[in-house]
Scaffold this active site. Structure first.
Site, PDB file in Angstrom:
ATOM      1  N   LYS A 151     -26.957  36.318  57.473  1.00 16.18           N
ATOM      2  CA  LYS A 151     -27.325  36.633  58.863  1.00 16.18           C
ATOM      3  C   LYS A 151     -26.274  36.138  59.851  1.00 16.18           C
ATOM      4  CE  LYS A 151     -31.323  34.580  59.163  1.00 16.18           C
ATOM      5  NZ  LYS A 151     -31.391  33.987  57.808  1.00 16.18           N
ATOM      6  N   ARG A 173     -35.804  24.889  51.986  1.00 13.46           N
ATOM      7  CA  ARG A 173     -35.587  25.900  53.040  1.00 13.46           C
ATOM      8  C   ARG A 173     -36.179  27.244  52.624  1.00 13.46           C
ATOM      9  NH1 ARG A 173     -31.328  26.051  56.410  1.00 13.46           N
ATOM     10  NH2 ARG A 173     -29.965  27.367  55.202  1.00 13.46           N
ATOM     11  N   ARG A 192     -21.923  22.192  54.900  1.00 14.27           N
ATOM     12  CA  ARG A 192     -23.239  21.960  55.506  1.00 14.27           C
ATOM     13  C   ARG A 192     -24.079  21.025  54.643  1.00 14.27           C
ATOM     14  NH1 ARG A 192     -26.068  27.169  58.146  1.00 14.27           N
ATOM     15  NH2 ARG A 192     -27.861  25.895  57.570  1.00 14.27           N
ATOM     16  N   ARG A 251     -39.048  31.882  63.720  1.00 17.10           N
ATOM     17  CA  ARG A 251     -39.073  31.475  62.318  1.00 17.10           C
ATOM     18  C   ARG A 251     -40.521  31.357  61.821  1.00 17.10           C
ATOM     19  NH1 ARG A 251     -33.640  29.776  61.218  1.00 17.10           N
ATOM     20  NH2 ARG A 251     -33.555  28.387  59.448  1.00 17.10           N
ATOM     21  N   ARG A 264     -21.199  28.546  50.407  1.00 11.75           N
ATOM     22  CA  ARG A 264     -21.167  28.092  51.800  1.00 11.75           C
ATOM     23  C   ARG A 264     -21.098  26.564  51.876  1.00 11.75           C
ATOM     24  NH1 ARG A 264     -25.825  30.107  55.777  1.00 11.75           N
ATOM     25  NH2 ARG A 264     -27.044  28.471  54.821  1.00 11.75           N
TER      26      ARG A 264
HETATM   27  P1  AMP Z   1     -30.135  27.936  60.171  1.00 14.02           P
HETATM   28  O1  AMP Z   1     -28.716  27.684  60.537  1.00 14.02           O
HETATM   29  O2  AMP Z   1     -30.733  29.090  60.922  1.00 14.02           O
HETATM   30  O3  AMP Z   1     -30.350  28.056  58.696  1.00 14.02           O
HETATM   31  O4  AMP Z   1     -30.979  26.657  60.635  1.00 14.02           O
HETATM   32  C1  AMP Z   1     -30.677  25.361  60.149  1.00 14.02           C
HETATM   33  C2  AMP Z   1     -31.886  24.459  60.371  1.00 14.02           C
HETATM   34  O5  AMP Z   1     -32.166  24.375  61.781  1.00 14.02           O
HETATM   35  C3  AMP Z   1     -33.189  24.929  59.749  1.00 14.02           C
HETATM   36  O6  AMP Z   1     -33.308  24.566  58.395  1.00 14.02           O
HETATM   37  C4  AMP Z   1     -34.210  24.224  60.621  1.00 14.02           C
HETATM   38  O7  AMP Z   1     -34.307  22.853  60.304  1.00 14.02           O
HETATM   39  C5  AMP Z   1     -33.559  24.333  61.997  1.00 14.02           C
HETATM   40  N1  AMP Z   1     -33.977  25.577  62.694  1.00 14.02           N
HETATM   41  C6  AMP Z   1     -33.188  26.634  63.041  1.00 14.02           C
HETATM   42  N2  AMP Z   1     -33.884  27.583  63.672  1.00 14.02           N
HETATM   43  C7  AMP Z   1     -35.160  27.126  63.724  1.00 14.02           C
HETATM   44  C8  AMP Z   1     -36.374  27.646  64.251  1.00 14.02           C
HETATM   45  N3  AMP Z   1     -36.440  28.857  64.850  1.00 14.02           N
HETATM   46  N4  AMP Z   1     -37.499  26.882  64.144  1.00 14.02           N
HETATM   47  C9  AMP Z   1     -37.473  25.688  63.555  1.00 14.02           C
HETATM   48  N5  AMP Z   1     -36.367  25.138  63.019  1.00 14.02           N
HETATM   49  C10 AMP Z   1     -35.218  25.840  63.105  1.00 14.02           C
END
Ligand code: AMP
Length: 189
Positions: free
Chosen positions: A13, A144, A133, A88, A127
């Site tokens: 994404k 996740r 990360r 989410r 990644r």
């Molecule tokens: P991502 O980069 O989108 O995979 O997000 C990394 C982390 O940020 C996730 O595993 C969550 O801990 C937090 N996070 C990102 N977006 C959200 C969201 N919409 N609601 C809650 N936590 C989020």
């Protein structure tokens, strides 16, 4: 265009969002990136979010929704935006609907990335090496993925009922998947 990207962690994404936002000339709003920025700067918001992110859990809605509401009120979102990683869960989707109603706008399309889970593990391992990360270890990835299945996947029927979902086959080169996304966006204009 007001677009939401939906899909499991590691589906590509982020990479696709950047290219799409550039091509469509709209801001790319990635809640994960916003959180990582705040963690890096050690802001109060970052301090609240870090502990959840490190465990692979969702950050509480109150924190996340506040951050998104602020971002959507910035002037560059007037001609559209691409949301990546938000909403989410169904609660966030309801909150987003409320924010959009206040702004007097609606979503145009929700692009749903479809991909095999085995492929995701391979991508995540790649990644972890490339971006370093801390939430990309196999163990945290499983958490996740569990969060995705339990909380995020219910958004598929939610946005299907709203008539907004377009399914995208996310298995392919970056260019091929980009072309599929652009077809879906153009069909939704
Ligand atoms: P991502 O980069 O989108 O995979 O997000 C990394 C982390 O940020 C996730 O595993 C969550 O801990 C937090 N996070 C990102 N977006 C959200 C969201 N919409 N609601 C809650 N936590 C989020």
């Amino acid at each position: 265009m007001r677009i939401v990207l939906l899909g499991p962690p590691g589906a590509g994404k982020g990479t696709q969002a950047k290219a799409l936002a550039t091509e469509l000339n709209i801001p790319h709003i990635a809640t994960g990136d916003l959180f990582r920025y705040n963690v890096g700067e050690q802001t109060p918001l970052g301090q609240e979010a870090q502990h959840f992110m490190d465990q692979g859990l969702l950050v509480p809605d109150s924190v996340t929704n506040r951050m998104v509401a602020q971002r959507l009120h910035e002037p560059d979102t007037q001609h559209g935006f691409l949301l990546d990683g938000y909403p989410r869960n169904v609660g966030q989707a309801h909150t987003l609907n409320g924010m959009l109603a206040i702004l007097g706008v609606e979503l145009n399309v929700v692009l749903n990335f479809n991909i095999d889970e085995e492929l995701l593990l391979t991508r995540i391992a790649k990644r972890a090496k490339e971006e370093g990360r801390t939430d990309d270890t196999t163990e945290i990835f499983r958490v996740r993925m569990g969060e995705y299945q339990a909380q995020t996947a219910p958004l598929i029927p939610f946005y299907t009922d709203a008539g907004l979902i377009r399914d995208i086959d996310a298995d392919g080169t970056v260019e091929v998947v980009h072309a599929r996304l652009m077809d879906a966006v153009n069909a939704a204009r």
